[in-house]
Design a protein around this motif. Sequence first.
Motif, mmCIF file in Angstrom:
data_model
loop_
_atom_site.group_PDB
_atom_site.id
_atom_site.type_symbol
_atom_site.label_atom_id
_atom_site.label_comp_id
_atom_site.label_asym_id
_atom_site.label_seq_id
_atom_site.Cartn_x
_atom_site.Cartn_y
_atom_site.Cartn_z
ATOM 1 N N ARG A 192 -2.261 3.266 -12.489
ATOM 2 C CA ARG A 192 -3.139 3.705 -11.399
ATOM 3 C C ARG A 192 -3.994 2.580 -10.826
ATOM 4 O O ARG A 192 -4.279 2.566 -9.621
ATOM 5 C CB ARG A 192 -4.023 4.860 -11.877
ATOM 6 C CG ARG A 192 -5.080 4.452 -12.887
ATOM 7 C CD ARG A 192 -6.088 5.564 -13.153
ATOM 8 N NE ARG A 192 -5.589 6.500 -14.134
ATOM 9 C CZ ARG A 192 -6.373 7.371 -14.766
ATOM 10 N NH1 ARG A 192 -7.677 7.409 -14.521
ATOM 11 N NH2 ARG A 192 -5.869 8.204 -15.651
ATOM 12 N N THR A 193 -4.415 1.620 -11.671
ATOM 13 C CA THR A 193 -5.254 0.533 -11.158
ATOM 14 C C THR A 193 -4.457 -0.365 -10.230
ATOM 15 O O THR A 193 -4.958 -0.806 -9.192
ATOM 16 C CB THR A 193 -5.835 -0.280 -12.330
ATOM 17 O OG1 THR A 193 -6.574 0.597 -13.177
ATOM 18 C CG2 THR A 193 -6.745 -1.382 -11.828
ATOM 19 N N THR A 238 -1.573 0.522 -8.568
ATOM 20 C CA THR A 238 -1.111 1.249 -7.388
ATOM 21 C C THR A 238 -2.232 1.515 -6.390
ATOM 22 O O THR A 238 -1.979 1.695 -5.202
ATOM 23 C CB THR A 238 -0.447 2.580 -7.784
ATOM 24 O OG1 THR A 238 -1.351 3.347 -8.592
ATOM 25 C CG2 THR A 238 0.827 2.333 -8.577
ATOM 26 N N SER A 239 -3.482 1.523 -6.863
ATOM 27 C CA SER A 239 -4.605 1.722 -5.938
ATOM 28 C C SER A 239 -4.899 0.471 -5.118
ATOM 29 O O SER A 239 -5.510 0.554 -4.048
ATOM 30 C CB SER A 239 -5.859 2.140 -6.705
ATOM 31 O OG SER A 239 -6.303 1.095 -7.561
ATOM 32 N N ALA A 240 -4.474 -0.705 -5.585
ATOM 33 C CA ALA A 240 -4.697 -1.964 -4.854
ATOM 34 C C ALA A 240 -3.612 -2.954 -5.261
ATOM 35 O O ALA A 240 -3.891 -3.936 -5.963
ATOM 36 C CB ALA A 240 -6.082 -2.518 -5.153
#
Length: 437
Positions: free
Chosen positions: A381-382, A384-386
């Motif tokens: 998630r970290t 894919t968020s940036a």
Amino acid sequence: MNRTNGGANLPALRSHNTALVLDLLRGAGTGGISRLELAERTGLTPQAVSKITGRLRETGLAVEAGHRASTGGKPRTVLRLVPGAGHAVGIHLDRDALRAVRVDLAGTVVGERCAAVDLGAGAEAVVGAVAGEVEALVRGVRVGDGAGGVGEVEAGSAVGTAGSSDPGVVPAARARGRNEGGVAGAEAGAAAGGAGAVALGSDAKGVAARSGSSRPAAGALPALLGVGVALPGPLDHTRGALHRVTGFPEWDGFPLRDALARRLGVPVAVDKDTNAAALGLAVAGERGSFAYLHLGTGLGAGLVIGGTVHRGARTGAGEFGHQVVQLDGPPCDCGDRGCVEALCLAAVARGDLAEAARVLGIGAGNLVALLDIDLVLLGGRTVTSAPDPFLRGVEAVLDERARRTGEEPVPVRTAPDEVAEGAAQLVLAPLFGRADA
């Protein structure tokens, strides 16, 4: 996977030969494949192929899909897999959230649920939450209920649809296929009752054997071949038991696989989230040797070496986040100091993604030097968020390393955040002949 000359005409290898045929049927898609082609590509005799495909048709896993012109003689009958004949559920159980997907035999997601969860709430609460999400997800899809058949209802209904009052629902597209091109609902219904016999009975050394059950229990969830659960390590994949999950030492020794299998009445497989994601990527066609680096609430790696998931002797391979890169550095939840995970998460917490990516790249460089892999994939998630800062940062470190060594730089790409889909493959992949699930 596409295998050739892998068959053997021995009764003791019946499940192996069935897996070869099923894998080719899946790979052929809706266009199908003839019995002659199956015999040529597996090395099995035509008689052996006829027996296997006959059993698959009887249980609803395969169906005739028309005819193909022949170079001589009568046209060849084409067979194809019935994706809706069975399903698996994959669970991504993170430290603070849960995502569950239901997938068909082709690996297509036909239902999805998400929920908040707290690993610190204790085993009883977490097992209850996971079981509840599985039951809601599975019972929300009708099986063999007439002309609609498998895939008729909205993916994730009750589970639900868009606008549902259920906060656990993630609206999804209408489930694909109406049995992929017109297979009658009644035939799919027969598959729902029979798939377990083929997938779990003749392949008893697969997921069912690992879960301690050779077949679904009475009252088991409908048409469900099993449940795969992926969560942070360390853990023992073979026994399905957790070790001291980083940050949650109270889970040490808990038999998660057996607890869920008793609750749900179906086979259960348990693995690290990174291994499940790597398996899913390999099944989807990622080739060669690669490392999947997952940065979310923690940091770990899934390793595929020569096309096979590498877990190590004790499922300890891929504890990537706990390599020490700074002696006497900041403390890590694992009890050590200066771990890649501690440094990376600290940089993320203060908003310094460039530093987080640099640290991640240093760890990735160590992995490249140690294993000589072909590819580094970034997910979680970290990331894919940036994604851009992480791609740039890791690539920069690996490019600099390549300049020093005179080698070609190892490519870096992002990967889809599909840990739950990979967890479902812990159940499905053995059915199609993958021994590394």
